[in-house]
Design a protein around this motif. Structure first.
Motif, mmCIF file in Angstrom:
data_model
loop_
_atom_site.group_PDB
_atom_site.id
_atom_site.type_symbol
_atom_site.label_atom_id
_atom_site.label_comp_id
_atom_site.label_asym_id
_atom_site.label_seq_id
_atom_site.Cartn_x
_atom_site.Cartn_y
_atom_site.Cartn_z
ATOM 1 N N MET A 85 0.914 -1.212 -0.078
ATOM 2 C CA MET A 85 -0.093 -0.001 -0.042
ATOM 3 C C MET A 85 1.036 1.209 -0.172
ATOM 4 S SD MET A 85 -3.053 0.821 -0.340
ATOM 5 C CE MET A 85 -3.899 -0.836 -0.125
ATOM 6 N N LYS A 86 1.740 1.324 -1.014
ATOM 7 C CA LYS A 86 2.674 2.587 -1.069
ATOM 8 C C LYS A 86 1.678 3.304 -1.749
ATOM 9 C CE LYS A 86 6.905 1.750 -2.662
ATOM 10 N NZ LYS A 86 7.644 2.150 -1.527
ATOM 11 N N ASP A 87 2.581 4.716 -2.036
ATOM 12 C CA ASP A 87 1.746 5.907 -2.572
ATOM 13 C C ASP A 87 1.395 5.536 -3.944
ATOM 14 O OD1 ASP A 87 1.071 9.087 -3.182
ATOM 15 O OD2 ASP A 87 2.981 8.422 -4.455
ATOM 16 N N THR A 88 2.262 4.839 -4.778
ATOM 17 C CA THR A 88 1.896 4.297 -5.830
ATOM 18 C C THR A 88 0.542 3.564 -6.175
ATOM 19 O OG1 THR A 88 4.410 4.382 -6.543
ATOM 20 C CG2 THR A 88 2.770 3.095 -8.057
ATOM 21 N N ASN A 89 0.400 2.693 -5.133
ATOM 22 C CA ASN A 89 -0.771 1.779 -5.190
ATOM 23 C C ASN A 89 -2.124 2.969 -5.019
ATOM 24 O OD1 ASN A 89 1.541 0.113 -4.237
ATOM 25 N ND2 ASN A 89 0.094 -1.284 -4.629
ATOM 26 N N ILE A 90 -1.841 3.836 -4.233
ATOM 27 C CA ILE A 90 -2.821 4.759 -3.924
ATOM 28 C C ILE A 90 -3.104 5.735 -4.925
ATOM 29 C CG2 ILE A 90 -3.459 6.628 -2.647
ATOM 30 C CD1 ILE A 90 -3.285 4.301 -0.937
ATOM 31 N N LEU A 91 -2.281 5.866 -5.866
ATOM 32 C CA LEU A 91 -2.431 6.710 -7.056
ATOM 33 C C LEU A 91 -3.313 5.757 -8.005
ATOM 34 C CD1 LEU A 91 -1.651 8.882 -9.181
ATOM 35 C CD2 LEU A 91 0.291 7.782 -9.632
ATOM 36 N N LEU A 92 -2.855 4.391 -7.982
ATOM 37 C CA LEU A 92 -3.548 3.795 -9.022
ATOM 38 C C LEU A 92 -4.993 3.538 -8.365
ATOM 39 C CD1 LEU A 92 -3.955 1.521 -11.122
ATOM 40 C CD2 LEU A 92 -3.212 -0.221 -9.526
ATOM 41 N N LEU A 93 -5.314 3.508 -7.114
ATOM 42 C CA LEU A 93 -6.581 3.547 -6.698
ATOM 43 C C LEU A 93 -7.266 4.590 -6.862
ATOM 44 C CD1 LEU A 93 -8.964 2.113 -4.558
ATOM 45 C CD2 LEU A 93 -7.683 3.376 -2.731
ATOM 46 N N GLY A 94 -6.959 5.735 -6.790
ATOM 47 C CA GLY A 94 -7.701 6.992 -7.081
ATOM 48 C C GLY A 94 -7.910 7.057 -8.538
ATOM 49 N N GLY A 95 -6.978 6.610 -9.479
ATOM 50 C CA GLY A 95 -7.264 6.684 -10.863
ATOM 51 C C GLY A 95 -8.281 5.708 -11.287
ATOM 52 N N LEU A 96 -8.364 4.528 -10.726
ATOM 53 C CA LEU A 96 -9.380 3.481 -11.133
ATOM 54 C C LEU A 96 -10.946 3.985 -10.502
ATOM 55 C CD1 LEU A 96 -7.307 0.053 -10.521
ATOM 56 C CD2 LEU A 96 -7.967 1.037 -12.592
ATOM 57 N N LEU A 97 -10.779 4.756 -9.516
ATOM 58 C CA LEU A 97 -12.267 5.161 -9.070
ATOM 59 C C LEU A 97 -12.808 5.954 -10.094
ATOM 60 C CD1 LEU A 97 -11.547 5.992 -5.378
ATOM 61 C CD2 LEU A 97 -12.871 4.146 -6.396
ATOM 62 N N ILE A 98 -12.062 6.978 -10.680
ATOM 63 C CA ILE A 98 -12.577 7.766 -11.719
ATOM 64 C C ILE A 98 -12.952 7.088 -12.801
ATOM 65 C CG2 ILE A 98 -10.618 8.707 -12.718
ATOM 66 C CD1 ILE A 98 -13.288 10.859 -12.256
ATOM 67 N N ALA A 99 -12.029 5.926 -13.163
ATOM 68 C CA ALA A 99 -12.475 5.053 -14.341
ATOM 69 C C ALA A 99 -13.565 4.453 -14.166
ATOM 70 C CB ALA A 99 -11.176 4.096 -14.601
ATOM 71 N N VAL A 100 -13.963 3.956 -13.016
ATOM 72 C CA VAL A 100 -15.147 3.055 -12.791
ATOM 73 C C VAL A 100 -16.457 4.110 -12.786
ATOM 74 C CG1 VAL A 100 -16.693 1.994 -10.822
ATOM 75 C CG2 VAL A 100 -14.028 1.682 -11.023
ATOM 76 N N ALA A 101 -16.251 5.235 -12.284
ATOM 77 C CA ALA A 101 -17.434 6.311 -12.831
ATOM 78 C C ALA A 101 -17.632 6.753 -14.024
ATOM 79 C CB ALA A 101 -17.222 7.585 -11.712
ATOM 80 N N ILE A 102 -16.753 6.649 -14.648
ATOM 81 C CA ILE A 102 -16.884 7.096 -16.268
ATOM 82 C C ILE A 102 -17.478 5.961 -16.982
ATOM 83 C CG2 ILE A 102 -15.644 7.152 -18.257
ATOM 84 C CD1 ILE A 102 -13.251 8.870 -16.879
ATOM 85 N N GLU A 103 -17.266 4.686 -16.603
ATOM 86 C CA GLU A 103 -17.552 3.443 -17.170
ATOM 87 C C GLU A 103 -19.262 3.200 -16.807
ATOM 88 O OE1 GLU A 103 -15.496 -0.088 -17.329
ATOM 89 O OE2 GLU A 103 -13.806 0.856 -16.523
#
Length: 600
Positions: A85-103
């Protein structure tokens, strides 16, 4: 053939055999060399075998470092857990949340169809439009989701092309009947005879009777030859049209998966290997500048656009042929193509109209997406101070605005002014969120930490000193080619997680900038174009039944070569200048000096 043979038995229990034999095959390594480095190498080899063969889910294999690293005494369990659960994983988490909303709200489909309607519906222009739209969407959401969304749209377009092609075939069949039942030219001669000609024929009836049989035979033979030649030409034209249609469908389908794979390299969050690079650079070179969104974008986006145009030209050349006039996206073609284009345009227009008017939720999602992109771009721009400068240095990363926008999506209502439901709900996220990618990233970071603590990276650095005899340009070319073809049979994220720590050690050994080797590798692991099993977008397109394996392999081989040449060119031109790759950085030199002393 009997199913009781040894080979069917091996195939049936293949996974169990690999799960059992792989740890046994590599066990001499930690036994003969009882060091932390050999123990780490053993774990990496076992995990690499499981990842490559996929005897179990990639995410499940990614959990092994949580078990094995503490058991072998390499890294403490508490430290290993933090790597997941590094910062990079958190970046992926936030980016995928916006992707889920777009879909969730079909924003990507509306944007895709709108752009396609703007581009036009001529087949070559339509192919370019599909590639641009697919690549753009793949920059922000997963290439698998992008392909799954764009493939039905393309299939609807191709079905309309099928109807058009079938109509042409019916017209050709009608033409055949007309030829077969055509009036004999002799009748035309009779209808054109004048009164004087008839009198002449009557007076010379006896003479004509002698030659009548020969004349009829000659006319019959000439009619047969004319009809056979006509039918042959019609059949030939029909076969050519059918072949061209099939080739066009192949090119149109392949452009979807190829552009989805290419588009993923355009942004830092577009594909998981970029995040692996970001996390492992922070892990291996803690003093190195952070790989931010804009840091990656400046080099990768031009590369993506150039490769996209080259791929468009290449697919035309391979499947449907191309001339200079076709290179213009404004070329409208002949009358036949314009009629076909109108029908395709109506198909896309119907799909767009079926979405209905733009909803309040779609507007909110689009504004949230634009907000996130702006925050990413202007956090630390190189030409002027960004908004991140208002906070403590190194306290804000790209993951901070990503999670902020993700949090807002759970709060914003989907309708105004009442509040029936939010844009995102946690049950929906749990259902569609790719948790396996998070585990893959975590496993990669844990292995990188183990390589550092066990001195395995130091040992690899010493073994690779001999490669100094090769020029850095040649090293990049060889590595790019090797990785591009390796990723055809392995996961791109797993490949990056295994190879990037090794390449970091190689860069230290040959005394070149680490990014000079690690960045091309990160890009090339996404260039999987040859096989349906290489990446999910390839499998989705292959599943339509319009493409054979040999078609994908033939076209994909050329795409792999083009990708290797293009990444080698880019890293030695604008990438070389932007990242200052000509100078060996001090943040890598500090680690190098320690390793050099111990290698000696």
């Amino acid at each position: 053939m009997s199913d009781s043979g040894i080979f069917p038995l091996i195939c049936r229990y293949k996974n169990v055999i690999i799960l059992t034999l792989a740890p046994m095959v590599f066990c001499p390594l930690p036994i003969l060399s009882n060091t932390m480095a050999s123990h780490t190498a053993y774990i990496i080899l076992v995990m690499a075998t499981f990842w490559i063969t996929e005897v179990t889910s990639l995410a499940v294999t990614s959990l092994l470092p949580l078990i094995l690293l503490p058991l072998f005494g390499i890294v403490k369990a508490s430290v290993v857990c933090l790597e997941y659960m590094k910062d990079t994983n958190i970046l992926l988490l936030g980016g995928l949340l916006i992707a889920v909303a777009i879909e969730e709200w079909n924003v990507h489909k509306r944007v895709a169809l709108k752009i396609l309607l703007f581009v036009g519906a001529q087949p070559r222009r339509l192919m370019l439009g599909f590639m641009i739209v697919t690549a753009f969407i793949s920059m922000w959401i997963t290439n698998t989701a992008t392909t799954a969304m764009m493939t039905p749209i393309m299939e609807a377009v191709l079905k309309e092309l099928d109807k058009y092609n079938s109509t042409e075939s019916v017209n050709i069949e009608s033409s055949k009947d007309l030829y077969n039942h055509a009036v004999i030219p002799n009748n035309e001669l009779k209808s054109a005879e004048s009164y004087e000609t008839k009198e002449l024929l009557t007076s010379n009836r006896n003479i004509m009777r002698d030659h009548e049989t020969d004349t009829e035979n000659e006319m019959t033979q000439s009619q047969i030859i004319i009809k056979e030649a006509s039918n042959s030409n019609i059949f030939e034209v029909d076969n050519i049209k059918r072949k061209k249609h099939k080739q066009l469908c192949k090119a149109m389908m392949l452009c979807i998966c190829y552009s989805a794979n290419i588009g993923g390299i355009g942004t830092l969050t577009g594909s998981a290997p970029q995040l692996v690079l970001k996390g492992q650079m922070e892990q291996i070179f803690p003093k190195a500048p952070a790989i931010s969104f804009i840091f990656w974008f400046v080099h990768a986006f031009p590369l993506m656009m150039i490769f996209l145009v080259i791929s468009w030209i290449y697919l035309q050349a391979v499947f449907i042929g191309i001339r200079w006039k076709h290179l213009s996206c404004f070329y409208r073609g002949c009358k036949e193509s314009s009629v076909k284009g109108k029908e395709l345009y109506l198909v896309m227009k119907q799909q767009y109209d079926a979405l209905g008017p733009v909803s309040f939720a779609e507007i909110e999602v689009m504004l949230s997406f634009l907000l996130l992109v702006v925050l990413w771009f202007f956090r630390e721009p190189t030409i002027f101070p960004g908004w991140g400068s208002f906070f403590k240095s190194q306290y804000i990363t790209d993951g901070t605005p990503a999670v902020l926008v993700g949090f807002l999506l759970f709060q914003l209502p989907s309708k105004a002014p009442n509040k029936p439901r939010q844009l995102l709900s946690w049950p929906r996220v749990q259902k569609v969120f790719p948790w396996d990618v998070l585990f893959l990233l975590g496993a990669g970071f844990a292995l990188a930490k183990a390589c550092e603590d066990s001195k395995l990276s130091l040992w690899l650095s010493c073994q690779l000193v001999g490669l100094k005899v090769l020029s850095p340009f040649l090293i990049v070319l060889i590595i790019s080619a090797m990785v591009t073809f390796l990723t055809e049979i392995t996961s791109n994220t797993a490949t990056a997680a295994i190879l990037l720590p090794v390449l970091a050690s190689l860069a230290q050994s040959v005394h070149v900038h680490p990014l000079y080797l690690m960045l091309p590798t990160t890009v090339c692991v996404s260039f999987a174009f040859m096989l349906p099993v290489a990446t999910p977008p390839n499998a989705i397109v292959f599943g339509t039944g319009r493409i054979m394996v040999k078609d994908m392999a033939l076209a994909g081989f050329g795409m792999n070569i083009l990708g290797v040449l293009l990444i080698t060119l880019s890293i030695n031109t604008w990438g070389y200048s932007y990242y200052n790759l000509g100078n060996y950085p001090t943040w890598a030199n500090l680690i190098k000096s320690n390793s050099s002393a111990q290698c000696a």
